[in-house]
Design a protein around this motif. Structure first.
Motif: not given
Ligand code: ARG
Length: 612
Positions: A359, A136, A341, A162, A125-127, A122, A337, A361, A365, A369
């Motif tokens: 992952y 990112h 996941d 993701h 993971g951009v938004n 994973d 969220y 990330v 977070q 997780f």
């Molecule tokens: N979009 C999320 C962020 O910017 C990160 C995603 C990470 N991956 C996941 N499977 N939650 O915080």
């Protein structure tokens, strides 16, 4: 077999001979020697074992050494017991040459990792709608490096981006843009950013101000003004929510517009990935929206299994010995969220057959997780179709800081966008290379502007990526381009420079490196031995990175390799060697070093130019 593994197995057998089969599992503690005067490796296991069995350490070491000598045959010089009970090991030059010859293959003898199952990573993971930022960058660079390592070991790797493409934030932006009648076909990422900021501001309204104004008795005029603002905010939120409901129910026009927002965002992400030499393409995108039809099923499954319970109208999962429950459905019926996941874990393990789901990330977070993994385990979604239990792993990374040790911002105080940062790094790289190219002695002298740019980009990107990958991942680090771009020290450009220097040895002499790949290796000088020993370890280091998920181990290895090469090149004349056999052997060492370096850099996603 890797030399350390080979020594380990011989010494294990020797310990069993000396102490009986009950000690067959004892750790012989094989370590590279710190000082070449004590040999190439040491076996330190006798010390601890002697204490256990009540024998004098030197006596036990002596008995183990005798047994090990039989196991090792002509691989090593006579073993020596030293100090309180270490065993010094020195490989015989012909054995070292033989081992190194076996490593000198097109794939550098990196053994594939046998497994029928896949590895899922994973990354990125951009938004959508928010601009890609420095955090990112890390998720992308580290994720790509790990993916490359597993691919190098022959594993099937699924890169899963993701992306955050579903939910209220994107609906807010969508509503904002449509209300402003902005032509979505001409949308630039900047417009999206502005819309996101505006939407965010409107939605917040001045709730706290209003409360304070009321509490403080600020006078009817002020309160009325704030109330009007607040109403606007509430109306906006309501409209955004309505947009979300419409989008989620599949309104074709909204879905089309929504897709446009995604395209605008991802276009820039793919450009960035390209500049970064990261393998991230549209087929790797599987955003939150992919799982939208599975969320109700997730909650149902937890409820049916007795694992999801109601709490004031919401559904939560509770864990033994942890106060914090995991919310998987809100009171209003909305999903979270974490719900997405959970659907993703299930998909990755059960459908992608991911045996290791990694992952990459932000470390912040971690709790998220931990909860998601534990919930997945409770319900059994970490089981592969064949019953194997998958490993779910969060590779958390630290924050990129500015020189003021606060999260990196531009001079005007905005979050650093990824593109701005990459532009700066590439600009610096080009500047450095152009400056050096002015020297008539430089291999880059007289190159075209296009070539200077290409090399400069490689230097700038190597600087950023190496700095990122060479620190312990969970640590925050300071983004200091001056330090990262230096050609000396623990930097990306230093490694590239070492690589280019080897290329120029061959280029200047007009020699084809391929012509020396079957030359006999003669490893006599201490610096030659040290370099050979480092080269032997490459495959083990790649496996180590796959095991620990720590790319900095590869960075450290490559830096040490370059240092060994420098020492070798200083101590041992190559083109001016005493005789042709030595010259050819040394040229082969140069070539093998270059290929190992290029291969290792490639695993880090760093491309190595031939001239610098
Ligand atoms: N979009 C999320 C962020 O910017 C990160 C995603 C990470 N991956 C996941 N499977 N939650 O915080």
């Amino acid at each position: 077999m890797d030399i350390v593994a080979q020594l380990e197995s011989a010494f294990r057998a020797a310990i069993a001979t000396a102490l009986g089969p009950s000690h067959a599992d004892a750790d012989p503690a094989i370590r590279p020697s710190q000082n070449p005067a004590f040999g190439d490796f040491q076996a330190n296991g006798a010390l601890g074992l002697a204490k256990q069995v009540g024998e004098k350490p030197r006596d036990l070491a002596q008995r183990i050494a005798v047994a090990a000598a039989t196991e090792l045959g002509d691989l090593v010089e006579p073993l020596e017991v030293a100090g309180p009970g270490f065993i010094n090991i020195r490989l015989r030059p012909p054995a070292l040459a033989r081992l190194l010859t076996a490593v000198d293959t097109p794939d550098l003898a990196v053994k594939p990792q046998p497994s029928a199952h896949a590895v899922v990573i994973d990354l990125c993971g951009v938004n959508v709608a928010k601009q890609m930022h420095v955090g990112h960058l890390r998720a992308t660079i580290i994720g790509d490096a790990l993916a490359r390592v597993f691919e190098r070991l022959g594993r099937t790797v699924h890169r899963e981006n993701h992306l955050g493409d579903w939910g209220l934030p994107i609906a807010m932006v969508l509503h904002q843009l449509r209300a402003q009648r902005i032509d979505l076909d001409r949308l630039a990422l900047e417009d999206l950013n502005r819309a996101y900021r505006d939407a965010q501001l409107t939605a917040k309204g001045d709730e706290r101000g209003l409360e304070a104004a009321r509490a403080l008795g600020c006078g009817p005029h002020r309160v009325a003004e704030l109330e009007a603002q607040h109403q606007g905010a509430a109306a906006f939120e309501e409209a955004a929510r309505a947009t979300l409901v419409k989008l989620q129910s599949g309104d074709p026009e909204l879905v089309r517009d929504w897709q446009k927002l995604i395209d605008v965002t991802m276009r820039e992400v793919f450009v960035a990935a390209d500049v970064l030499n990261v393998r991230l393409r549209p087929e790797h995108s599987r955003g939150e929206s992919f799982f939208r039809d599975r969320l109700a099923g997730v909650v149902d499954a937890f409820v049916r299994g007795g694992l999801g319970v109601e709490d004031q109208g919401a559904i939560v999962v509770r864990f033994p010995e942890r106060e914090r429950p995991l919310l998987i459905r809100k009171r209003d019926g909305g999903f979270l969220y974490a719900t997405t996941d959970l659907a993703a874990v299930r998909y990755r393990v059960q459908e992608l057959d991911g045996e290791r789901v990694i992952y990459v990330v932000d470390a912040r977070q971690r709790d998220h997780f931990q909860d998601v993994f534990d919930a997945a385990h409770l319900i059994g979604w970490d089981r592969l179709p064949d019953g194997t239990v998958a490993e779910l792993l969060h590779v958390g990374f630290g924050t990129v800081l500015g020189k003021d040790r606060k999260p990196l911002k531009t001079r005007s105080g905005e979050n650093f966008t990824l593109m701005a940062l990459l532009d700066e790094a590439v600009g610096r790289g080009v500047h450095e290379v152009r400056q050096r190219a002015e020297d008539p002695e430089s291999p880059t002298h007289g190159l075209t502007e296009g070539e200077i740019h290409r090399i400069g980009q490689a230097v700038g990107i190597a600087a950023v990526k190496y700095a990122d990958l060479s620190t312990d991942l969970v640590r925050d680090y300071v983004f200091d381009l001056d330090r990262m771009i230096a050609f000396e020290g623990d930097t990306g450009p230093y490694l590239l420079y070492a690589h280019a220097r080897i290329c120029s040895i061959f280029a200047r002499a007009g020699l084809d490196p391929a012509g020396f790949r079957s030359a006999e290796l003669i490893l006599e000088e201490p610096a030659e031995r040290a370099l050979a020993l480092a080269l032997l370890r490459y495959g083990a280091v790649v496996h180590d990175v796959a095991r620990t998920l720590e790319p900095h181990r590869l960075c450290n290895y490559l830096r040490a390799l370059c240092e060994h090469f420098s020492a070798f090149y200083q101590a041992c004349p190559v083109l001016k060697a005493d005789d042709p056999a030595r010259r050819d052997s040394r040229l082969r060492l140069c070539d093998l070093t270059r290929r190992t370096l290029a291969d290792g850099l490639d695993l880090l996603g760093i491309s190595a130019p031939e001239r610098m």
